[in-house]
Design a protein around this motif. Structure first.
Motif, PDB file in Angstrom:
ATOM      1  N   ASP A 123       0.822  -1.204   0.000  1.00  0.00           N
ATOM      2  CA  ASP A 123       0.000   0.000   0.000  1.00  0.00           C
ATOM      3  C   ASP A 123       0.856   1.254   0.000  1.00  0.00           C
ATOM      4  O   ASP A 123       0.585   2.207  -0.751  1.00  0.00           O
ATOM      5  CB  ASP A 123      -0.924   0.008   1.218  1.00  0.00           C
ATOM      6  CG  ASP A 123      -2.098  -0.948   1.063  1.00  0.00           C
ATOM      7  OD1 ASP A 123      -2.195  -1.611   0.013  1.00  0.00           O
ATOM      8  OD2 ASP A 123      -2.910  -1.028   2.008  1.00  0.00           O
ATOM      9  N   VAL A 124       1.874   1.277   0.857  1.00  0.00           N
ATOM     10  CA  VAL A 124       2.733   2.464   0.927  1.00  0.00           C
ATOM     11  C   VAL A 124       3.416   2.695  -0.414  1.00  0.00           C
ATOM     12  O   VAL A 124       3.477   3.831  -0.917  1.00  0.00           O
ATOM     13  CB  VAL A 124       3.765   2.325   2.062  1.00  0.00           C
ATOM     14  CG1 VAL A 124       4.796   3.446   1.993  1.00  0.00           C
ATOM     15  CG2 VAL A 124       3.060   2.339   3.417  1.00  0.00           C
ATOM     16  N   ARG A 125       3.908   1.647  -1.023  1.00  0.00           N
ATOM     17  CA  ARG A 125       4.595   1.810  -2.299  1.00  0.00           C
ATOM     18  C   ARG A 125       3.632   2.226  -3.410  1.00  0.00           C
ATOM     19  O   ARG A 125       3.990   3.029  -4.284  1.00  0.00           O
ATOM     20  CB  ARG A 125       5.357   0.526  -2.650  1.00  0.00           C
ATOM     21  CG  ARG A 125       6.486   0.246  -1.662  1.00  0.00           C
ATOM     22  CD  ARG A 125       7.177  -1.074  -1.918  1.00  0.00           C
ATOM     23  NE  ARG A 125       8.137  -0.990  -2.991  1.00  0.00           N
ATOM     24  CZ  ARG A 125       9.387  -0.550  -2.868  1.00  0.00           C
ATOM     25  NH1 ARG A 125       9.825  -0.114  -1.696  1.00  0.00           N
ATOM     26  NH2 ARG A 125      10.203  -0.534  -3.892  1.00  0.00           N
ATOM     27  N   ALA A 126       2.402   1.711  -3.354  1.00  0.00           N
ATOM     28  CA  ALA A 126       1.394   2.150  -4.330  1.00  0.00           C
ATOM     29  C   ALA A 126       1.051   3.619  -4.122  1.00  0.00           C
ATOM     30  O   ALA A 126       0.899   4.384  -5.088  1.00  0.00           O
ATOM     31  CB  ALA A 126       0.139   1.287  -4.202  1.00  0.00           C
ATOM     32  N   ALA A 127       0.930   4.026  -2.856  1.00  0.00           N
ATOM     33  CA  ALA A 127       0.659   5.432  -2.567  1.00  0.00           C
ATOM     34  C   ALA A 127       1.804   6.315  -3.047  1.00  0.00           C
ATOM     35  O   ALA A 127       1.577   7.394  -3.616  1.00  0.00           O
ATOM     36  CB  ALA A 127       0.438   5.616  -1.064  1.00  0.00           C
ATOM     37  N   LEU A 128       3.048   5.870  -2.858  1.00  0.00           N
ATOM     38  CA  LEU A 128       4.195   6.666  -3.304  1.00  0.00           C
ATOM     39  C   LEU A 128       4.220   6.798  -4.820  1.00  0.00           C
ATOM     40  O   LEU A 128       4.623   7.842  -5.348  1.00  0.00           O
ATOM     41  CB  LEU A 128       5.490   6.042  -2.787  1.00  0.00           C
ATOM     42  CG  LEU A 128       5.719   6.144  -1.275  1.00  0.00           C
ATOM     43  CD1 LEU A 128       6.972   5.373  -0.872  1.00  0.00           C
ATOM     44  CD2 LEU A 128       5.829   7.597  -0.821  1.00  0.00           C
ATOM     45  N   ARG A 129       3.786   5.771  -5.526  1.00  0.00           N
ATOM     46  CA  ARG A 129       3.712   5.880  -6.994  1.00  0.00           C
ATOM     47  C   ARG A 129       2.667   6.926  -7.387  1.00  0.00           C
ATOM     48  O   ARG A 129       2.893   7.718  -8.313  1.00  0.00           O
ATOM     49  CB  ARG A 129       3.387   4.518  -7.618  1.00  0.00           C
ATOM     50  CG  ARG A 129       4.526   3.525  -7.561  1.00  0.00           C
ATOM     51  CD  ARG A 129       4.266   2.322  -8.449  1.00  0.00           C
ATOM     52  NE  ARG A 129       3.151   1.507  -7.985  1.00  0.00           N
ATOM     53  CZ  ARG A 129       3.261   0.516  -7.120  1.00  0.00           C
ATOM     54  NH1 ARG A 129       4.447   0.205  -6.599  1.00  0.00           N
ATOM     55  NH2 ARG A 129       2.197  -0.193  -6.771  1.00  0.00           N
ATOM     56  N   TRP A 130       1.527   6.928  -6.716  1.00  0.00           N
ATOM     57  CA  TRP A 130       0.495   7.918  -7.003  1.00  0.00           C
ATOM     58  C   TRP A 130       1.017   9.323  -6.705  1.00  0.00           C
ATOM     59  O   TRP A 130       0.820  10.259  -7.487  1.00  0.00           O
ATOM     60  CB  TRP A 130      -0.756   7.621  -6.177  1.00  0.00           C
ATOM     61  CG  TRP A 130      -1.908   8.503  -6.525  1.00  0.00           C
ATOM     62  CD1 TRP A 130      -2.911   8.239  -7.415  1.00  0.00           C
ATOM     63  CD2 TRP A 130      -2.163   9.818  -6.015  1.00  0.00           C
ATOM     64  NE1 TRP A 130      -3.780   9.301  -7.493  1.00  0.00           N
ATOM     65  CE2 TRP A 130      -3.348  10.290  -6.642  1.00  0.00           C
ATOM     66  CE3 TRP A 130      -1.527  10.638  -5.096  1.00  0.00           C
ATOM     67  CZ2 TRP A 130      -3.893  11.538  -6.369  1.00  0.00           C
ATOM     68  CZ3 TRP A 130      -2.065  11.893  -4.819  1.00  0.00           C
ATOM     69  CH2 TRP A 130      -3.237  12.335  -5.442  1.00  0.00           C
ATOM     70  N   ILE A 131       1.685   9.475  -5.576  1.00  0.00           N
ATOM     71  CA  ILE A 131       2.211  10.781  -5.165  1.00  0.00           C
ATOM     72  C   ILE A 131       3.273  11.266  -6.149  1.00  0.00           C
ATOM     73  O   ILE A 131       3.349  12.455  -6.455  1.00  0.00           O
ATOM     74  CB  ILE A 131       2.757  10.688  -3.730  1.00  0.00           C
ATOM     75  CG1 ILE A 131       1.586  10.505  -2.744  1.00  0.00           C
ATOM     76  CG2 ILE A 131       3.587  11.926  -3.364  1.00  0.00           C
ATOM     77  CD1 ILE A 131       2.001  10.004  -1.385  1.00  0.00           C
ATOM     78  N   ALA A 132       4.085  10.354  -6.673  1.00  0.00           N
ATOM     79  CA  ALA A 132       5.122  10.745  -7.631  1.00  0.00           C
ATOM     80  C   ALA A 132       4.514  11.363  -8.883  1.00  0.00           C
ATOM     81  O   ALA A 132       5.117  12.258  -9.497  1.00  0.00           O
ATOM     82  CB  ALA A 132       5.976   9.536  -7.997  1.00  0.00           C
ATOM     83  N   ALA A 133       3.322  10.902  -9.265  1.00  0.00           N
ATOM     84  CA  ALA A 133       2.653  11.495 -10.426  1.00  0.00           C
ATOM     85  C   ALA A 133       2.070  12.859 -10.105  1.00  0.00           C
ATOM     86  O   ALA A 133       1.955  13.718 -10.982  1.00  0.00           O
ATOM     87  CB  ALA A 133       1.552  10.554 -10.913  1.00  0.00           C
ATOM     88  N   ASP A 134       1.717  13.085  -8.843  1.00  0.00           N
ATOM     89  CA  ASP A 134       1.126  14.359  -8.439  1.00  0.00           C
ATOM     90  C   ASP A 134       2.194  15.388  -8.102  1.00  0.00           C
ATOM     91  O   ASP A 134       2.029  16.586  -8.364  1.00  0.00           O
ATOM     92  CB  ASP A 134       0.224  14.142  -7.223  1.00  0.00           C
ATOM     93  CG  ASP A 134      -0.528  15.398  -6.815  1.00  0.00           C
ATOM     94  OD1 ASP A 134      -1.425  15.811  -7.570  1.00  0.00           O
ATOM     95  OD2 ASP A 134      -0.201  15.961  -5.741  1.00  0.00           O
ATOM     96  N   SER A 135       3.281  14.938  -7.499  1.00  0.00           N
ATOM     97  CA  SER A 135       4.388  15.833  -7.092  1.00  0.00           C
ATOM     98  C   SER A 135       5.701  15.191  -7.500  1.00  0.00           C
ATOM     99  O   SER A 135       6.264  14.384  -6.743  1.00  0.00           O
ATOM    100  CB  SER A 135       4.383  16.065  -5.578  1.00  0.00           C
ATOM    101  OG  SER A 135       3.371  16.944  -5.177  1.00  0.00           O
ATOM    102  N   PRO A 136       6.174  15.474  -8.692  1.00  0.00           N
ATOM    103  CA  PRO A 136       7.433  14.873  -9.142  1.00  0.00           C
ATOM    104  C   PRO A 136       8.561  15.147  -8.154  1.00  0.00           C
ATOM    105  O   PRO A 136       8.671  16.226  -7.586  1.00  0.00           O
ATOM    106  CB  PRO A 136       7.685  15.558 -10.485  1.00  0.00           C
ATOM    107  CG  PRO A 136       6.316  15.965 -10.953  1.00  0.00           C
ATOM    108  CD  PRO A 136       5.567  16.340  -9.700  1.00  0.00           C
TER     109      PRO A 136
END
Length: 270
Positions: A98-111
């Motif tokens: 879950d944390v890694r999936a969330a970090l992937r989502w965040i990377a798209a929102d805040s490079p």
């Protein structure tokens, strides 16, 4: 230059109402997966340095970090208060996923790599992100308050005579998270317990910078973090710091004592 940006971004985190009063922009909650707990609540200005908050709660309950999220957003961060599946929803390593999936989502929102702030069980998850694989390539740095960096140590402490109610609860919830008793089952169970420990994945310079904070009488004792920091230093890590405060505060209660220290560290590593 970075601090100037943070100050400007802090000002942009607020809007002017028609009456001229300053009002905070409303946070937005967004799913990053299909489970009801796989959500991120976002605070602050787009383009500000990203900061992820991972709550504690024995891996078994939610905790509200919105006040801290707003405080940090007002000081120039784009804050992602991140929920994850609990131990009643799924066993480890679902929470890592879950944390890694969330970090992937965040990377798209805040490079750019985010900073992480984790408390107690959330501190364990934050440190897992900082050390699993080449953690430094994924996250910029981690502040962990009372992190359960060694769940097996928590298991042992919770079974001792005189263990506190919190220590007994942590032992129980750790067993529920893993799904087995580490002292009565075979090597497969033991490998899952060791996988939970940040020290197992420590790789020195490849891991993210860390600020690890406990109180002296914390029911998650400072040894969780001193063992991890020592392992990291032996491997060549140069930015793993442990701070121990007086008293018995734990997790979120520590934040009110160290908020300015935490803010300075986050600004320095942003």
């Amino acid at each position: 230059m970075r601090r100037t940006f943070l100050s400007v971004a802090a000002a942009l985190g607020f809007l002017m109402s028609s009456s001229g009063a300053v009002v905070e922009a409303a946070p937005e909650t967004i799913p990053y997966g299909g489970h009801e707990r796989q959500t991120i609540t976002v605070y602050g200005d787009r383009g500000a340095p990203p900061l992820v908050i991972l709550h504690g709660g024995y891996w078994a309950e939610d905790a509200d970090w919105s006040r801290t999220a707003r405080w940090l957003a007002a000081r120039g961060f784009r804050v992602y208060e991140t929920d994850y599946r609990l131990n009643t929803d799924a066993r480890w390593p679902a929470q890592r996923e879950d944390v890694r999936a969330a970090l992937r989502w965040i990377a798209a929102d805040s490079p750019g790599r985010p900073l992480l702030l984790g408390s107690s069980a959330g501190g364990q998850l934050a440190l897992d992100a900082a050390t699993y694989g080449a953690g430094g390539s994924l996250v910029r740095g981690v502040v962990a308050l009372s992190p359960v960096a060694s769940p097996y140590r928590a298991w042992v402490d919770g079974g001792r005579p005189g263990a506190t109610a919190q220590q007994r609860r942590l032992r129980q919830e750790g067993q529920r998270l893993v799904g087995c008793d580490p002292d009565r089952t075979g090597p497969r169970c033991w490998s899952r317990w060791t996988d939970l420990a940040a020290r197992t994945h420590a790789s020195g310079p490849n891991d993210a910078p860390m600020l690890l904070i406990h109180s002296k009488r914390d029911f998650v004792p400072p040894a969780h973090s001193t063992e991890l920091a020592a392992a990291e230093r032996r491997l060549g890590h140069r930015d793993a710091t442990v701070r121990t405060l007086e008293g018995a505060s734990h997790g979120g209660a520590l934040m009110s004592q160290v908020d300015e220290l935490v803010l300075r560290w986050l600004v320095k590593h942003a």
